[in-house]
Design an enzyme around this catalytic site. Structure first.
Site, PDB file in Angstrom:
ATOM      1  N   THR A   1       0.627  -0.732   0.003  1.00  0.00           N
ATOM      2  CA  THR A   1       0.041  -0.219  -0.265  1.00  0.00           C
ATOM      3  C   THR A   1       0.899   1.253   0.341  1.00  0.00           C
ATOM      4  OG1 THR A   1      -0.561   0.292   2.515  1.00  0.00           O
ATOM      5  CG2 THR A   1      -2.137  -0.699   0.861  1.00  0.00           C
TER       6      THR A   1
ATOM      7  N   ARG B   1       0.073   4.770   0.196  1.00  0.00           N
ATOM      8  CA  ARG B   1      -1.130   5.886   1.153  1.00  0.00           C
ATOM      9  C   ARG B   1      -1.856   5.235   2.641  1.00  0.00           C
ATOM     10  NH1 ARG B   1      -4.739   6.662  -2.029  1.00  0.00           N
ATOM     11  NH2 ARG B   1      -4.244   5.427  -4.451  1.00  0.00           N
TER      12      ARG B   1
ATOM     13  N   ASN C   1      -5.888   5.049   2.448  1.00  0.00           N
ATOM     14  CA  ASN C   1      -6.996   4.030   1.850  1.00  0.00           C
ATOM     15  C   ASN C   1      -7.292   3.716   0.394  1.00  0.00           C
ATOM     16  OD1 ASN C   1      -9.574   4.783   3.067  1.00  0.00           O
ATOM     17  ND2 ASN C   1      -9.084   7.512   2.627  1.00  0.00           N
TER      18      ASN C   1
ATOM     19  N   ASP D   1      -4.763  -3.040  12.641  1.00  0.00           N
ATOM     20  CA  ASP D   1      -6.209  -3.717  12.462  1.00  0.00           C
ATOM     21  C   ASP D   1      -6.756  -2.073  11.147  1.00  0.00           C
ATOM     22  OD1 ASP D   1      -6.656  -5.605  14.470  1.00  0.00           O
ATOM     23  OD2 ASP D   1      -6.101  -3.830  15.737  1.00  0.00           O
TER      24      ASP D   1
ATOM     25  N   SER E   1       0.848  -1.936  14.977  1.00  0.00           N
ATOM     26  CA  SER E   1       1.017  -2.093  16.503  1.00  0.00           C
ATOM     27  C   SER E   1       0.290  -2.409  17.420  1.00  0.00           C
ATOM     28  CB  SER E   1       1.787  -0.014  17.091  1.00  0.00           C
ATOM     29  OG  SER E   1       1.030   0.454  16.582  1.00  0.00           O
TER      30      SER E   1
HETATM   31  P1  ADP Z   1      -0.713   0.537  12.905  1.00  0.00           P
HETATM   32  O1  ADP Z   1      -0.882  -0.832  14.200  1.00  0.00           O
HETATM   33  O2  ADP Z   1       0.705   0.540  12.582  1.00  0.00           O
HETATM   34  O3  ADP Z   1      -1.674   1.371  12.857  1.00  0.00           O
HETATM   35  P2  ADP Z   1      -2.446  -0.275  10.597  1.00  0.00           P
HETATM   36  O4  ADP Z   1      -2.681  -1.501   9.633  1.00  0.00           O
HETATM   37  O5  ADP Z   1      -3.616   0.256  11.627  1.00  0.00           O
HETATM   38  O6  ADP Z   1      -1.248  -0.117  11.114  1.00  0.00           O
HETATM   39  O7  ADP Z   1      -2.099   1.300   9.768  1.00  0.00           O
HETATM   40  C1  ADP Z   1      -2.034   1.982  10.303  1.00  0.00           C
HETATM   41  C2  ADP Z   1      -2.441   3.336   8.591  1.00  0.00           C
HETATM   42  O8  ADP Z   1      -1.965   3.401   7.536  1.00  0.00           O
HETATM   43  C3  ADP Z   1      -4.216   3.197   8.218  1.00  0.00           C
HETATM   44  O9  ADP Z   1      -4.999   3.898   8.387  1.00  0.00           O
HETATM   45  C4  ADP Z   1      -3.581   2.763   6.191  1.00  0.00           C
HETATM   46  O10 ADP Z   1      -4.651   3.106   6.022  1.00  0.00           O
HETATM   47  C5  ADP Z   1      -2.645   3.673   6.326  1.00  0.00           C
HETATM   48  N1  ADP Z   1      -1.287   3.522   5.217  1.00  0.00           N
HETATM   49  C6  ADP Z   1      -1.655   2.025   5.065  1.00  0.00           C
HETATM   50  N2  ADP Z   1      -0.868   2.219   3.751  1.00  0.00           N
HETATM   51  C7  ADP Z   1       0.067   3.227   4.354  1.00  0.00           C
HETATM   52  C8  ADP Z   1       1.326   3.762   3.710  1.00  0.00           C
HETATM   53  N3  ADP Z   1       2.368   2.971   2.120  1.00  0.00           N
HETATM   54  N4  ADP Z   1       1.989   5.010   3.939  1.00  0.00           N
HETATM   55  C9  ADP Z   1       0.732   5.832   4.665  1.00  0.00           C
HETATM   56  N5  ADP Z   1      -0.145   5.425   5.870  1.00  0.00           N
HETATM   57  C10 ADP Z   1      -0.564   3.866   4.958  1.00  0.00           C
HETATM   58 MG    MG Z   2      -3.948   0.765  13.624  1.00  0.00          MG
END
Ligand code: ADP
Ligand code: MG
Length: 413
Positions: free
Chosen positions: A51, A53, A55, A78, A109
């Site tokens: 991914t 970004r 969304n 999550d 995390s």
């Molecule tokens: P964590 O448990 O570390 O917070 P998450 O899966 O909850 O991990 O991700 C946190 C956020 O990062 C989510 O809202 C997701 O949409 C966003 N995200 C996904 N890919 C990226 C990316 N490449 N760069 C930044 N944020 C991203």
């Molecule tokens: Mg999270």
């Protein structure tokens, strides 16, 4: 029951979505070190999607040709699964799309669902890479089970679907304030819990719920199969426009929460084809519109001063936090907890420490209340605050929710 538990076919075509920024920013390394070989040896063909970004995953699954895939697995916290589930339910073919087997490998995390699934498998509680490897093995077994989703209504956003939790007060504050301690991984929650205890706050609001009575499973199923439009939303039809326009509205409004000292991830807004709310997803049969009175069979909580309100639909709130030990994957029940104001710091600390093993309910804490419910409504009176859904900030204000039993399917091993 064929649908309630079945197995991924082999060979299996899996889309593996990895968020390289999740957790300590090591999800890709963890994939290379632990997961790649494990899946290959199990005969699981997987396509890695990294991914880029926030969304990205949501948009991708909203548009994807799902006939190309046997499972969608996310390796992140999550937050990324939240995007995938909501993306699936925003599709015109949501009813079929939400049937695709989903999976989660703990790379973030906040890995509460992975920890919950691991717990349901009967395995002893572990964390970090040990949890990842163990979840990897469960993934390879490929057993698929139904999972409850909870539909959440906020006052000015489209509905969102949640698989884990809704929090207000202490837990939500810790979840968001701890973002700045991401580099310590899941320990961020512990650190922040201690910080928050020092500056304990009381939140005022009104809480009401519909108690869970034992409904036969088939009846629940019927209720969930109804495809009527959501009955709680403002009129959505615009003359001349078909009502099946796929929704492009971003559902997180960070601007609504006003505590400037908190750093919240900036949410990018996709160009909106329609400002209307979602017409996709199952209807909510238990919830009146958010601004209307609740039916008389709802219970209104007498207290209006809270330290926290926490709705859980899985066992774990974090890798080592079994907040709802009685919760299962698809019982169609929301475990509603609240802590009344007046609890001492010592008692609250004791409660959180006991959560690691899930023994907090046995401690007879007079301020902690637990109810099994099908739906609830929370109206905060305190003007500023944070509400989180599955660990992400949502619009602050009145909120209500209803459980949809077994709406999604998840690989449980
Ligand atoms: P964590 O448990 O570390 O917070 P998450 O899966 O909850 O991990 O991700 C946190 C956020 O990062 C989510 O809202 C997701 O949409 C966003 N995200 C996904 N890919 C990226 C990316 N490449 N760069 C930044 N944020 C991203
Ligand atoms: Mg999270």
């Amino acid at each position: 029951d064929e649908l309630s538990m079945n197995k991924l076919s082999r060979p299996c075509r899996m889309m593996l979505l990895v968020n390289p920024q999740s957790g300590k920013g090591q999800a890709l390394t963890l994939y290379n070190n632990h997961i790649q070989r494990m899946l290959s040896e199990a005969g699981i063909q997987h396509t890695l999607v990294i991914t880029e970004r926030q969304n990205h995953a949501r948009e991708l699954v909203r548009e994807a040709d799902l006939s190309q895939w046997d499972a969608l697995v996310i390796m992140s916290g999550d937050g990324l699964l939240f995007e995938v589930i909501n993306g699936l339910l925003e599709r015109p073919d949501w009813e079929e799309a939400i049937q695709i087997p989903l999976g989660i490998l703990p790379g973030g995390s906040g890995n509460a669902l992975a920890a919950s699934i691991h717990h349901y498998s009967g395995a002893p509680q572990v964390s970090s890479e040990e949890l990842l490897v163990s979840c990897g093995f469960l993934m390879c077994k490929g057993l698929v089970s139904p999972m409850d989703l909870v539909c959440i209504h906020l006052s000015s956003c489209p509905r969102v679907f949640s698989f884990l939790s809704l929090a207000w007060g202490f837990v939500a504050d810790v979840d968001i304030e701890s973002e700045k301690y991401r580099h310590v991984g899941s320990a961020r929650f512990t650190v922040c819990t201690l910080v928050r205890l020092a500056s304990l706050r009381v939140y005022k609001g009104k809480l009401a719920y519909l108690p869970a009575t034992d409904l036969p499973k088939h009846e629940e199923g019927l209720r969930n199969k109804k495809t009527l439009h959501c009955n709680n939303q403002p009129p959505t039809s615009v003359p001349g426009r078909p009502s099946t326009v796929s929704p492009r509205v971003n559902t997180f409004h960070n601007s609504c929460h006003s505590n400037n000292s908190l750093k919240v991830r900036k949410v990018e807004s996709t160009p909106s084809r329609s400002t209307n709310i979602s017409l996709t997803g199952p209807s909510d049969s238990l919830l009146p519109p958010l601004d209307q009175l609740l039916p008389s069979d709802w219970v209104v909580v007498q207290e209006e001063d809270f330290v926290l309100v926490l709705a859980m639909y899985q066992s774990h709130l974090g890798e080592d936090m079994m907040a709802a030990p009685g919760s299962t994957l698809d019982e169609g029940v929301i475990h509603l907890f609240y802590v009344r104001a007046g609890i001492s710091r010592a008692a609250l600390l004791k409660m959180f420490l006991a959560m690691e093993k899930g023994t907090h309910l046995a401690n007879n804490c007079q301020h902690l209340v637990h109810a099994k419910v099908r739906a609830f409504r929370l109206e905060p009176y305190t003007p500023k605050g944070i509400i989180t859904v599955d660990g992400e900030v949502v619009e602050y204000g009145p909120v209500q929710a209803e459980v949809h039993r077994g709406l999604a399917r998840i690989i449980t091993g």
